[in-house]
Write an enzyme that holds these catalytic residues in place. Structure first.
Site, PDB file in Angstrom:
ATOM      1  N   ASP A  10      13.716 -13.897   7.948  1.00 39.37           N
ATOM      2  CA  ASP A  10      13.053 -13.233   6.829  1.00 39.37           C
ATOM      3  C   ASP A  10      11.551 -13.429   7.056  1.00 39.37           C
ATOM      4  O   ASP A  10      11.138 -14.346   7.767  1.00 39.37           O
ATOM      5  CB  ASP A  10      13.505 -13.896   5.520  1.00 39.37           C
ATOM      6  CG  ASP A  10      12.616 -13.523   4.341  1.00 39.37           C
ATOM      7  OD1 ASP A  10      12.435 -12.321   4.102  1.00 39.37           O
ATOM      8  OD2 ASP A  10      12.082 -14.442   3.687  1.00 39.37           O
ATOM      9  N   LEU A  11      10.721 -12.569   6.461  1.00 34.47           N
ATOM     10  CA  LEU A  11       9.269 -12.703   6.666  1.00 34.47           C
ATOM     11  C   LEU A  11       8.591 -13.554   5.586  1.00 34.47           C
ATOM     12  O   LEU A  11       8.250 -14.697   5.812  1.00 34.47           O
ATOM     13  CB  LEU A  11       8.615 -11.319   6.736  1.00 34.47           C
ATOM     14  CG  LEU A  11       8.894 -10.500   8.008  1.00 34.47           C
ATOM     15  CD1 LEU A  11       8.208  -9.141   7.937  1.00 34.47           C
ATOM     16  CD2 LEU A  11       8.437 -11.246   9.261  1.00 34.47           C
ATOM     17  N   GLY A  45      12.673  -7.356   3.362  1.00 33.26           N
ATOM     18  CA  GLY A  45      12.643  -6.337   2.317  1.00 33.26           C
ATOM     19  C   GLY A  45      11.496  -5.360   2.549  1.00 33.26           C
ATOM     20  O   GLY A  45      11.465  -4.276   1.966  1.00 33.26           O
ATOM     21  N   LYS A 196      20.755  -7.404   3.332  1.00 30.22           N
ATOM     22  CA  LYS A 196      20.388  -7.786   4.700  1.00 30.22           C
ATOM     23  C   LYS A 196      21.607  -8.089   5.568  1.00 30.22           C
ATOM     24  O   LYS A 196      21.601  -7.842   6.767  1.00 30.22           O
ATOM     25  CB  LYS A 196      19.452  -8.991   4.669  1.00 30.22           C
ATOM     26  CG  LYS A 196      18.072  -8.694   4.114  1.00 30.22           C
ATOM     27  CD  LYS A 196      17.203  -9.934   4.193  1.00 30.22           C
ATOM     28  CE  LYS A 196      15.825  -9.688   3.615  1.00 30.22           C
ATOM     29  NZ  LYS A 196      14.957 -10.874   3.751  1.00 30.22           N
ATOM     30  N   ASP A 219      14.532 -17.452   2.007  1.00 35.16           N
ATOM     31  CA  ASP A 219      14.023 -18.263   0.890  1.00 35.16           C
ATOM     32  C   ASP A 219      14.257 -17.654  -0.492  1.00 35.16           C
ATOM     33  O   ASP A 219      14.103 -18.334  -1.494  1.00 35.16           O
ATOM     34  CB  ASP A 219      12.509 -18.491   1.063  1.00 35.16           C
ATOM     35  CG  ASP A 219      11.706 -17.222   0.831  1.00 35.16           C
ATOM     36  OD1 ASP A 219      10.777 -17.235   0.005  1.00 35.16           O
ATOM     37  OD2 ASP A 219      12.018 -16.190   1.459  1.00 35.16           O
TER      38      ASP A 219
END
Length: 269
Positions: A10-11, A45, A196, A219
């Site tokens: 995830d970013l 996202g 995801k 997270d």
């Protein structure tokens, strides 16, 4: 060689520090993982235009999951079978019409990399202008002609539960919705059944890597399905408690090289 793993990142709040950068240690560790034969990919996202900077910074050559699974594609391979599952425009129009003007502050629809904003707002546009999209401001009813990849409702904090309840009561078979963490109250809507994990499973199958060899880091609540799906789901130290409860492991925070610390320990790189 040790068994090949698929490392999924995830970013925001995970790969990126609070300053929105990738730390040197994390970058070097991911490079070592790739040199050892492991695959690394991003699942976010964000739209692609707001994640490609980090894709190229890591030198990735894998498919990417954008819009929480509504858009899965391979930036370097035109022949890869892209998956794009937008929301039916009619459903979006019904949602917009049902909202009381007192309840929301703005509406943002994204059709891939085109952005449609109901009311002009500099602060909001700063967030959505990354990657230089085509932005149209004005009545969504008038300007939005295509099925959008996602719809965002920026609402007053007090209105969020009511809007989400309405969506759950009336549109549960058609759309899924989540609450954004920061920087202000936003409800994100995507087509029903997308997350995801759905995008990740598509990529893992293509790469021929089984679930038990997927290590995923996240997270927030849009990482729940992915963390549950992965053979090793890892919650960041700064993650929400709901995610930590279902994760296989919890690492240090995004500001403390959580990804690097875990991979060094687990993959001995």
């Amino acid at each position: 060689m040790a068994q090949q793993h698929l490392i999924v990142l995830d970013l925001d709040g995970t790969l990126l520090t609070d300053e929105k950068v990738i730390s040197d240690k994390t970058k070097a560790t991911l490079q070592k993982a790739r040199e050892a034969g492991h695959e690394v990919m991003i699942a976010t996202g964000r739209p692609y235009r707001a994640s490609k900077l980090f894709y190229h910074e890591l030198g990735l050559d894998t498919p990417i999951v954008n819009f929480n699974g509504a858009f899965v594609h391979h930036p370097l391979d035109q022949n890869w079978k892209t998956v794009h599952k937008p929301i039916d425009l009619k459903v979006v129009q019904e949602v917009v019409e049902s909202l009381n003007r007192e309840q929301f502050e703005n509406l943002i629809a994204e059709v891939m990399d085109d952005v449609y904003v109901q009311y002009h707002d500099e602060k909001l546009l700063n967030i959505f202008s990354m990657g230089d999209p085509k932005v149209t401001t004005g009545d969504l009813h008038q300007y939005l002609k295509d099925n959008p990849t996602s719809l965002l409702i920026q609402a007053k904090e007090s209105s969020v539960p009511g809007i989400r309840q309405y969506l759950a009561d009336t549109k549960a078979e058609l759309i899924d919705h989540r609450r954004w963490g920061d920087p202000f109250p936003v409800i994100e809507i995507v087509r029903h059944g997308l997350n995801k994990a759905v995008g990740l499973s598509h990529v893992a199958k293509d790469l021929g890597i089984p679930r038990d060899r997927i290590i995923a880091f996240g997270d927030e609540d849009n990482d729940l399905e992915m963390i549950e799906y992965a053979g090793v789901g890892v919650a960041m130290g700064n993650g929400i408690s709901q995610l930590k409860n279902i994760a296989n492991e919890v690492t240090t925070t995004n500001n403390e090289d959580g990804i690097a610390e875990f991979l060094i320990d687990r993959l001995h790189i």
